[in-house]
Write a protein that holds these residues in place. Sequence first.
Motif, short mmCIF file in Angstrom:
data_model
loop_
_atom_site.label_atom_id
_atom_site.label_comp_id
_atom_site.label_asym_id
_atom_site.label_seq_id
_atom_site.Cartn_x
_atom_site.Cartn_y
_atom_site.Cartn_z
N PRO A 289 0.81 -1.22 0.00
CA PRO A 289 0.00 0.00 0.00
C PRO A 289 0.85 1.28 0.00
O PRO A 289 0.44 2.28 -0.60
CB PRO A 289 -0.84 -0.12 1.27
N ASP A 290 2.01 1.23 0.63
CA ASP A 290 2.89 2.40 0.63
C ASP A 290 3.56 2.62 -0.73
O ASP A 290 3.76 3.75 -1.15
CB ASP A 290 3.98 2.26 1.71
N GLU A 291 3.92 1.52 -1.41
CA GLU A 291 4.58 1.61 -2.71
C GLU A 291 3.63 1.97 -3.85
O GLU A 291 4.03 2.63 -4.81
CB GLU A 291 5.21 0.26 -3.09
N ARG A 292 2.40 1.49 -3.74
CA ARG A 292 1.49 1.52 -4.88
C ARG A 292 1.30 2.91 -5.49
O ARG A 292 1.38 3.05 -6.72
CB ARG A 292 0.13 0.92 -4.51
N VAL B 230 -0.67 -3.51 -9.15
CA VAL B 230 0.67 -3.14 -9.60
C VAL B 230 1.59 -4.22 -9.05
O VAL B 230 1.58 -4.50 -7.85
CB VAL B 230 1.07 -1.74 -9.06
N VAL B 231 2.36 -4.83 -9.94
CA VAL B 231 3.16 -5.99 -9.59
C VAL B 231 4.65 -5.65 -9.66
O VAL B 231 5.09 -5.03 -10.63
CB VAL B 231 2.84 -7.19 -10.52
N VAL B 232 5.39 -6.07 -8.65
CA VAL B 232 6.83 -5.88 -8.59
C VAL B 232 7.49 -7.24 -8.85
O VAL B 232 7.13 -8.25 -8.22
CB VAL B 232 7.27 -5.33 -7.21
N LEU B 233 8.43 -7.25 -9.79
CA LEU B 233 9.18 -8.45 -10.13
C LEU B 233 10.61 -8.28 -9.63
O LEU B 233 11.32 -7.38 -10.09
CB LEU B 233 9.20 -8.67 -11.65
N SER B 234 11.02 -9.13 -8.70
CA SER B 234 12.37 -9.04 -8.13
C SER B 234 13.19 -10.24 -8.60
O SER B 234 12.77 -11.40 -8.43
CB SER B 234 12.31 -9.06 -6.59
N ARG B 235 14.33 -9.94 -9.20
CA ARG B 235 15.23 -10.99 -9.70
C ARG B 235 15.61 -11.95 -8.57
O ARG B 235 15.90 -11.52 -7.47
CB ARG B 235 16.50 -10.39 -10.27
N ASP B 236 15.63 -13.23 -8.89
CA ASP B 236 16.03 -14.23 -7.91
C ASP B 236 17.54 -14.33 -7.76
O ASP B 236 18.03 -14.87 -6.78
CB ASP B 236 15.47 -15.61 -8.27
N ASP B 237 18.31 -13.83 -8.72
CA ASP B 237 19.77 -14.00 -8.70
C ASP B 237 20.50 -12.82 -8.07
O ASP B 237 21.70 -12.63 -8.27
CB ASP B 237 20.30 -14.25 -10.10
#
Length: 136
Positions: free
Chosen positions: A98-101, A128-135
Amino acid sequence: MLFGEEHVRKYIETDGEIGHDWMRDTSVLILTTAGRKSGNTYQNALIYREFGDDYVIVASKGGAPEHPDWYLNLTANPQVGVQVRDDKFTATARDATPDERPKLWALMNEVWPDYDTYQEKTDREIPVVVLSRDDQ
Protein backbone atom coordinates in the motif's frame (compact mmCIF):
# COMPACT_ATOMS: atom_id res chain seq x y z
CA MET A 1 2.11 -3.18 -34.45
CA LEU A 2 2.74 -6.38 -32.53
CA PHE A 3 0.18 -7.86 -30.15
CA GLY A 4 -0.43 -11.15 -28.35
CA GLU A 5 1.25 -14.38 -29.37
CA GLU A 6 2.98 -12.84 -32.41
CA HIS A 7 4.53 -10.16 -30.17
CA VAL A 8 5.85 -12.79 -27.77
CA ARG A 9 7.18 -14.97 -30.60
CA LYS A 10 9.02 -12.13 -32.38
CA TYR A 11 10.44 -10.83 -29.08
CA ILE A 12 11.82 -14.24 -28.11
CA GLU A 13 13.14 -15.03 -31.61
CA THR A 14 15.05 -11.74 -31.79
CA ASP A 15 16.06 -11.37 -28.11
CA GLY A 16 13.88 -8.27 -27.93
CA GLU A 17 15.31 -6.56 -31.04
CA ILE A 18 11.74 -6.71 -32.30
CA GLY A 19 9.11 -6.10 -29.65
CA HIS A 20 11.00 -4.53 -26.74
CA ASP A 21 10.38 -0.98 -27.95
CA TRP A 22 6.66 -0.70 -28.46
CA MET A 23 4.07 1.95 -29.20
CA ARG A 24 4.06 5.40 -27.57
CA ASP A 25 7.69 5.00 -26.43
CA THR A 26 6.97 2.13 -24.06
CA SER A 27 9.23 -0.82 -23.27
CA VAL A 28 7.95 -4.37 -23.07
CA LEU A 29 9.17 -7.47 -21.26
CA ILE A 30 8.08 -11.08 -21.59
CA LEU A 31 6.52 -12.60 -18.47
CA THR A 32 6.35 -16.39 -18.18
CA THR A 33 3.91 -17.88 -15.68
CA ALA A 34 2.77 -21.40 -14.82
CA GLY A 35 -0.95 -21.97 -15.26
CA ARG A 36 -2.61 -22.17 -11.88
CA LYS A 37 -4.89 -25.02 -13.03
CA SER A 38 -3.06 -26.62 -15.95
CA GLY A 39 0.57 -26.10 -14.96
CA ASN A 40 1.21 -25.13 -18.60
CA THR A 41 3.63 -22.32 -19.40
CA TYR A 42 2.15 -19.01 -20.55
CA GLN A 43 4.01 -15.99 -21.92
CA ASN A 44 2.78 -12.42 -22.14
CA ALA A 45 4.28 -9.22 -23.51
CA LEU A 46 3.76 -6.48 -20.91
CA ILE A 47 4.71 -2.83 -20.53
CA TYR A 48 7.24 -2.38 -17.75
CA ARG A 49 9.37 0.15 -15.92
CA GLU A 50 12.50 -0.39 -13.92
CA PHE A 51 12.31 0.53 -10.24
CA GLY A 52 15.71 0.19 -8.62
CA ASP A 53 16.75 -3.43 -9.21
CA ASP A 54 13.13 -4.51 -9.76
CA TYR A 55 10.68 -4.34 -12.65
CA VAL A 56 7.10 -3.10 -12.39
CA ILE A 57 4.10 -4.23 -14.45
CA VAL A 58 0.37 -3.50 -14.23
CA ALA A 59 -2.45 -6.07 -14.34
CA SER A 60 -4.88 -3.77 -16.12
CA LYS A 61 -6.52 -6.00 -18.76
CA GLY A 62 -7.76 -2.74 -20.30
CA GLY A 63 -10.02 -2.08 -17.32
CA ALA A 64 -11.94 -5.35 -17.59
CA PRO A 65 -13.90 -6.38 -14.48
CA GLU A 66 -11.64 -9.40 -13.89
CA HIS A 67 -7.90 -9.72 -13.45
CA PRO A 68 -5.84 -11.02 -16.39
CA ASP A 69 -5.02 -14.73 -16.32
CA TRP A 70 -1.28 -14.05 -16.04
CA TYR A 71 -1.93 -12.17 -12.79
CA LEU A 72 -4.07 -14.98 -11.37
CA ASN A 73 -1.30 -17.42 -12.33
CA LEU A 74 1.43 -15.48 -10.53
CA THR A 75 -0.69 -15.05 -7.41
CA ALA A 76 -0.93 -18.85 -7.30
CA ASN A 77 2.77 -19.29 -8.08
CA PRO A 78 4.90 -16.14 -7.72
CA GLN A 79 7.99 -17.76 -9.26
CA VAL A 80 8.04 -16.41 -12.83
CA GLY A 81 10.33 -16.12 -15.81
CA VAL A 82 11.20 -12.69 -17.20
CA GLN A 83 12.92 -11.61 -20.39
CA VAL A 84 14.07 -8.02 -20.89
CA ARG A 85 15.69 -7.81 -24.32
CA ASP A 86 18.21 -10.69 -24.26
CA ASP A 87 18.37 -10.85 -20.43
CA LYS A 88 16.43 -13.92 -19.24
CA PHE A 89 16.02 -14.59 -15.54
CA THR A 90 13.73 -15.95 -12.86
CA ALA A 91 11.96 -13.59 -10.51
CA THR A 92 9.55 -13.52 -7.62
CA ALA A 93 6.36 -11.55 -8.22
CA ARG A 94 4.44 -9.68 -5.56
CA ASP A 95 1.81 -6.98 -5.34
CA ALA A 96 3.09 -3.53 -4.53
CA THR A 97 2.57 -2.67 -0.88
CA PRO A 98 0.00 0.00 0.00
CA ASP A 99 2.89 2.40 0.63
CA GLU A 100 4.58 1.61 -2.71
CA ARG A 101 1.49 1.52 -4.88
CA PRO A 102 0.81 5.28 -5.38
CA LYS A 103 4.41 5.94 -6.42
CA LEU A 104 4.55 2.91 -8.72
CA TRP A 105 1.12 3.67 -10.22
CA ALA A 106 2.32 7.20 -11.05
CA LEU A 107 5.56 5.77 -12.50
CA MET A 108 3.62 3.46 -14.81
CA ASN A 109 1.18 6.20 -15.82
CA GLU A 110 4.10 8.29 -17.03
CA VAL A 111 4.58 5.80 -19.88
CA TRP A 112 1.00 4.60 -20.33
CA PRO A 113 -1.53 7.24 -19.18
CA ASP A 114 -4.38 4.93 -20.20
CA TYR A 115 -3.94 3.08 -16.90
CA ASP A 116 -5.94 5.83 -15.16
CA THR A 117 -8.70 5.41 -17.75
CA TYR A 118 -8.66 1.65 -17.24
CA GLN A 119 -9.00 2.12 -13.47
CA GLU A 120 -12.04 4.36 -14.00
CA LYS A 121 -13.68 1.60 -16.08
CA THR A 122 -13.57 -1.05 -13.37
CA ASP A 123 -14.54 -1.50 -9.74
CA ARG A 124 -11.51 -3.69 -8.98
CA GLU A 125 -8.26 -2.11 -7.87
CA ILE A 126 -5.86 -2.77 -10.71
CA PRO A 127 -2.82 -4.54 -9.28
CA VAL A 128 0.67 -3.14 -9.60
CA VAL A 129 3.16 -5.99 -9.59
CA VAL A 130 6.83 -5.88 -8.59
CA LEU A 131 9.18 -8.45 -10.13
CA SER A 132 12.37 -9.04 -8.13
CA ARG A 133 15.23 -10.99 -9.70
CA ASP A 134 16.03 -14.23 -7.91
CA ASP A 135 19.77 -14.00 -8.70
CA GLN A 136 20.49 -10.87 -6.64
